[in-house]
Design a protein around this motif. Structure first.
Motif, PDB file in Angstrom:
ATOM      1  N   ASP A  66      -6.805  -4.863  -2.362  1.00 57.50           N
ATOM      2  CA  ASP A  66      -7.012  -3.602  -1.667  1.00 57.50           C
ATOM      3  C   ASP A  66      -6.345  -3.643  -0.299  1.00 57.50           C
ATOM      4  OD1 ASP A  66      -8.556  -2.751  -3.791  1.00 57.50           O
ATOM      5  OD2 ASP A  66     -10.410  -3.562  -2.911  1.00 57.50           O
ATOM      6  N   CYS A  67      -5.917  -2.456   0.148  1.00 57.07           N
ATOM      7  CA  CYS A  67      -5.298  -2.350   1.465  1.00 57.07           C
ATOM      8  C   CYS A  67      -6.349  -2.601   2.539  1.00 57.07           C
ATOM      9  CB  CYS A  67      -4.680  -0.966   1.640  1.00 57.07           C
ATOM     10  SG  CYS A  67      -3.996  -0.679   3.293  1.00 57.07           S
ATOM     11  N   VAL A 106      -0.048  -1.514  -4.852  1.00 57.99           N
ATOM     12  CA  VAL A 106       0.807  -1.306  -6.027  1.00 57.99           C
ATOM     13  C   VAL A 106       1.951  -2.304  -5.983  1.00 57.99           C
ATOM     14  CG1 VAL A 106       0.225   1.133  -6.238  1.00 57.99           C
ATOM     15  CG2 VAL A 106       2.154   0.458  -4.811  1.00 57.99           C
ATOM     16  N   PRO A 107       2.420  -2.737  -7.171  1.00 58.12           N
ATOM     17  CA  PRO A 107       3.491  -3.740  -7.196  1.00 58.12           C
ATOM     18  C   PRO A 107       4.853  -3.146  -6.840  1.00 58.12           C
ATOM     19  CG  PRO A 107       2.914  -3.096  -9.427  1.00 58.12           C
ATOM     20  CD  PRO A 107       1.941  -2.416  -8.518  1.00 58.12           C
ATOM     21  N   CYS A 138       0.843  -1.196   0.000  1.00 56.52           N
ATOM     22  CA  CYS A 138       0.000   0.000   0.000  1.00 56.52           C
ATOM     23  C   CYS A 138       0.878   1.246   0.000  1.00 56.52           C
ATOM     24  CB  CYS A 138      -0.898   0.002   1.237  1.00 56.52           C
ATOM     25  SG  CYS A 138      -1.901   1.500   1.397  1.00 56.52           S
ATOM     26  N   PRO A 139       0.597   2.236  -0.885  1.00 57.45           N
ATOM     27  CA  PRO A 139       1.417   3.462  -0.889  1.00 57.45           C
ATOM     28  C   PRO A 139       1.281   4.278   0.393  1.00 57.45           C
ATOM     29  CG  PRO A 139      -0.469   3.661  -2.385  1.00 57.45           C
ATOM     30  CD  PRO A 139      -0.416   2.236  -1.934  1.00 57.45           C
ATOM     31  N   MET A 140       0.162   4.085   1.117  1.00 56.00           N
ATOM     32  CA  MET A 140      -0.060   4.823   2.363  1.00 56.00           C
ATOM     33  C   MET A 140       0.407   4.040   3.574  1.00 56.00           C
ATOM     34  SD  MET A 140      -1.268   7.583   1.200  1.00 56.00           S
ATOM     35  CE  MET A 140      -1.720   8.364   2.743  1.00 56.00           C
ATOM     36  N   HIS A 141       0.418   2.733   3.443  1.00 60.62           N
ATOM     37  CA  HIS A 141       0.814   1.873   4.562  1.00 60.62           C
ATOM     38  C   HIS A 141       1.825   0.847   4.049  1.00 60.62           C
ATOM     39  CE1 HIS A 141      -3.221   3.417   5.610  1.00 60.62           C
ATOM     40  NE2 HIS A 141      -2.740   3.484   6.847  1.00 60.62           N
ATOM     41  N   PRO A 142       3.076   1.239   3.918  1.00 64.30           N
ATOM     42  CA  PRO A 142       4.095   0.358   3.314  1.00 64.30           C
ATOM     43  C   PRO A 142       4.318  -0.936   4.087  1.00 64.30           C
ATOM     44  CG  PRO A 142       5.100   2.297   4.341  1.00 64.30           C
ATOM     45  CD  PRO A 142       3.631   2.540   4.317  1.00 64.30           C
ATOM     46  N   GLU A 143       3.845  -0.994   5.333  1.00 66.74           N
ATOM     47  CA  GLU A 143       4.025  -2.237   6.096  1.00 66.74           C
ATOM     48  C   GLU A 143       3.086  -3.337   5.603  1.00 66.74           C
ATOM     49  OE1 GLU A 143       0.921   0.213   8.253  1.00 66.74           O
ATOM     50  OE2 GLU A 143       2.845   0.553   7.253  1.00 66.74           O
TER      51      GLU A 143
END
Length: 815
Positions: free
Chosen positions: A131-132, A140-141, A118-123
């Protein structure tokens, strides 16, 4: 039916022998596999039995089956201990112990794993899109690089090396403390205590960090194949075993081995430091090995990981491996072309330098061919995928580079024979050294004898000798590929350097291979237009460049060909078919005999006039009558004249053999100042001419691009195919020129010379190093200068010799 599961060795060390219980093969120690699983592999070829090296070109398809087995790639020994034997699993060669090398491929070369985050939650990470779970955004890959087998082997060896350094350094300091009085270690504990500490520290180095070397040495002895590991394992093993016995039961040693306190001098520091230095050499070697494959990895990296496919009017990004023949793809400005195909919409200026070696970008329009891995310019275009996966030119280039790297040059045989006997000679020298020092050496004679014998064994390791040729071939073939010269095997690299006669075809080799329609004339009852229509109708089914020119010329004049029956191509003569129940044909003067036709003097005069200007003339025949004449002309490539002149200047005689007529051939030969030519050549004529030159003692290279050149390409010492020609020509040749012009032959010869020069330098370094190192280690300088070679210094020198050979080979990358 027997339901008992049987097990076999995947390497087939004992042929088809089966075992009733699972376990390890008693020969190579590989895990036995169930026979039913092995049977699945045999659909292509028995694993471990790839024989591509010196087999001829016709084994190409068989080889491809082998390398795809199980999808795990293939592995081979860089020293070729068992010839061309291949392995399905990574590991060490059962003969010499060297780490097996992977045959690089599209799938094995690009080792990436796609992680979605997730671009907002990289963890947040997962191995599939979605979906996150925290914010609902689309994941995103993110590409995660995976370690190659070489990198894994390097890291594993590096860990062992640093562990060995950690244990060996204190052992070395303890052993040298008598020479460094300020340490005052013997004030802290007795010699015997420090000997026990050395034993404790040296043992992990021997039994963990360096244990693989002893396994390699034992295999070399068991298989009666002496090599560098034979010398290392005997030398280091003797030093360690001597020290253990000296520590545990010192009473068995003569008095001259003991000090005043009855302690026997131990050599734990020699064993530990020697193994550490050998490990250092292996670490540097593995690191250099990855660089030798840099050309292949660079080629593998040319293809983009994804392609933009157009389906149902929408653009979708899909993995490159999922592109299928017939897919419509879109390539945007600055992007790499994903696969081989044809432009269907738009124009482009494409940088093909990474494939052809030519720096000037190529203009492309609708109908133009494009190659996967090349880089698009500033425009977007759509293309149709025609060759994907292993069929693309890029994949074929990688396969040829792999094959060349695995093959063995004839000069390697000399190095192999020398290395084999060299090890036995060194073992004899070590024994003689021990005897001479024990009998005539100063006191303590046996100590001097023991240390010098070990130094001889260590310093003489022939690893540099064994690496000299494979390293240069590996780097050189990769460098040639980057220059647009694809070499199938090492023999071609060596032979190309010796070529003194070059035979070339005309059409597609000297000339552009894209002839155009020049003249057409009726000499019978038909009109000129009817002559061209019938000629185009016959040639519509032919793949010959001259046929394409006639068909294209007719279409440009809005003349559409008719449909004919029973089309047949007559090699070296022309084509024939049935039209309105009449036998019709189009071809050269040989076809006249087949039809029983004889043109009159006026017709012959017209044909000769056209031929004298370099045009190729064909007769249109209906039954036994000549109804018309058709001529096409093929312009000489701009690069041909300069390349031929440079080759002649280098001492290579250039001859042209063509199936074209005498007049056309003479016009081309005179314009290019060739050393000779022959016209009206059938495939067997070219083959016989090659053989004739060979019988005169010449080393012959044959360059061609058509099916009719295949026999001569196979017979020649070096067959050179134009990358713009037919597949069968490329399969019959050892060298393929991607660009398809004679400048590639000049490049191939120059690079061949550089590679062979590099090999000879490596062999010289290896031979001279051993020739100087062995007598010094044996103590030849001691009577004159009082100098002896420590086993530890010998180990450092041995490692340095291998690294110097590899470094010299890597210089080829910059040629």
């Amino acid at each position: 039916m027997d339901t008992v599961e049987k097990y076999v060795c995947p390497m087939h060390c004992e042929g088809d022998k089966t075992y009733k219980q699972p376990g390890d093969c008693p020969v190579c120690n590989m895990h036995l596999v169930p026979q039913e699983k092995e049977g699945a592999e045999k659909q292509g070829q028995q694993p471990g039995c790839c024989s591509h090296g010196h087999a001829h070109h016709h084994d190409t398809h068989q080889h491809k089956k082998t390398t795809s087995s199980k999808g795990k790639g293939q592995y081979y020994c860089p020293m070729h201990c068992e010839g061309d034997k291949m392995y399905h699993e990574p590991g060490s060669c059962p003969v010499c112990g060297m780490d097996l090398k992977r045959v690089e491929s599209r799938k094995t070369g690009i080792r990436k794993e796609t992680i979605y985050t997730c671009p907002m939650h990289p963890e947040v990470e997962q191995d599939h899109p979605g979906d996150c779970p925290k914010c609902g955004m689309n994941l995103v890959p993110r590409k995660v690089e995976m370690l190659s087998d070489e990198e894994k082997a390097y890291k594993k060896m590096a860990r062992k090396f640093w562990l060995a350094v950690g244990f060996s350094l204190p052992v070395f300091i303890i052993a040298m403390s008598t020479m460094l009085p300020f340490l005052r270690l013997h004030d802290l504990a007795s010699t015997k205590v420090w000997n026990w500490i050395e034993f404790i520290l040296a043992t992990p180095v021997v039994f963990y960090a360096g244990w693989d070397f002893f396994k390699r040495g034992w295999s070399s002895i068991r298989l009666r194949n002496p090599n560098m590991w034979t010398l290392i394992s005997i030398g280091v093993g003797a030093a360690y075993l001597f020290s253990v016995l000296a520590l545990l039961i010192p009473g068995i040693f003569p008095a001259q081995f003991k000090d005043a306190n009855g302690n026997v001098h131990v050599y734990f520091e020699a064993a530990a430091v020697i193994l550490t230095l050998v490990l250092l050499g292996q670490v540097l070697e593995l690191r250099a090995h990855s660089k030798t494959n840099s050309a292949i990895k660079a080629l593998l990296g040319l293809a983009p990981p994804v392609a933009r496919v157009i389906r149902n009017g929408e653009e979708l990004e899909i993995p490159l491996e999922e592109v299928m023949v017939g897919d419509m793809l879109k390539v945007k400005p600055g992007e790499k072309v994903p696969v081989d195909g044809t432009i269907t919409q738009g124009n482009a200026v494409i940088d093909e330098s990474m494939i052809t070696g030519e720096p000037i970008p190529a203009d492309k329009s609708e109908g133009s061919k494009v190659t996967g891995g090349t880089i698009n310019g500033k425009t977007a275009f759509e293309m149709k995928a025609e060759k994907v996966g292993a069929d693309t030119l890029l994949s074929q280039i990688v396969e040829l580079v792999n094959e060349a790297g695995r093959s063995r040059a004839p000069i390697q045989k000399l190095a192999d024979v020398v290395a084999k006997y060299f090890v036995q000679i060194v073992a004899g020298v070590a024994i003689a050294t021990f005897a001479v020092w024990a009998i005539w050496g100063p006191e303590p004679a046996y100590v001097y004898a023991f240390v010098n014998a070990i130094a001889v064994l260590i310093v003489a390791c022939p690893c540099a000798l064994g690496l000299a040729t494979p390293m240069s071939i590996m780097v050189g073939s990769g460098r040639m590929a980057q220059s647009g010269v694809l070499v199938k095997d090492a023999r071609a690299i060596e032979e190309m350097n010796k070529v003194d006669v070059l035979i070339v075809d005309k059409t597609g080799t000297i000339t552009e291979g894209k002839p155009s329609l020049r003249n057409y004339r009726s000499v019978g009852k038909m009109s000129d237009e009817e002559v061209l229509r019938l000629a185009a109708s016959i040639d519509a089914n032919s793949e010959h460049p001259l046929a394409d020119a006639i068909v294209k010329g007719a279409k440009e004049k809005n003349i559409q060909p008719d449909k004919l029956e029973d089309f047949e191509s007559l090699t070296g003569k022309g084509v024939q078919a049935i039209f309105k129940k009449q036998k019709v044909g189009l071809g050269n003067h040989r076809l006249l005999d087949d039809f029983g036709a004889s043109p009159d003097k006026a017709v012959k005069k017209v044909a000769e006039n056209w031929q004298s200007t370099g045009q190729t003339v064909m007769y249109l025949l209906v039954e036994n009558k000549v109804e018309g004449l058709i001529s096409v002309a093929d312009s000489i490539k701009k690069s041909s004249a300069k390349a031929i002149h440079s080759l002649q200047k280098a001492g290579v005689k250039v001859y042209m053999l063509t199936g074209d007529n005498q007049y056309t051939a003479k016009a081309v030969a005179e314009e290019l100042h060739l050393d000779g030519f022959e016209a009206d050549c059938l495939p067997e004529d070219k083959y016989k001419k090659v053989k004739e030159f060979q019988e005169q003692g010449h080393i012959v290279a044959m360059a061609g691009d058509g099916i009719n050149d295949a026999p001569a390409l196979t017979q020649a010492n070096i067959g050179i195919a134009m990358g713009t020609g037919t597949d069968i020509a490329m399969q019959s040749a050892e060298i393929t020129l991607v660009k398809g012009d004679l400048n590639g032959i000049l490049r191939a010869r120059e690079l061949s010379h550089k590679v062979m020069q590099n090999i000879k330098q490596n062999l010289f370094f290896a031979f001279v190093y051993n020739a100087l190192g062995v007598p010094i280690a044996a103590g030849i300088l001691f009577p004159f200068f009082g100098l002896l070679l420590s086993p530890m210094i010998a180990a450092a020198a041995m490692s340095f010799s291998s690294v110097s050979v590899i470094s010299n080979a890597l210089r080829l990358r910059k040629r």
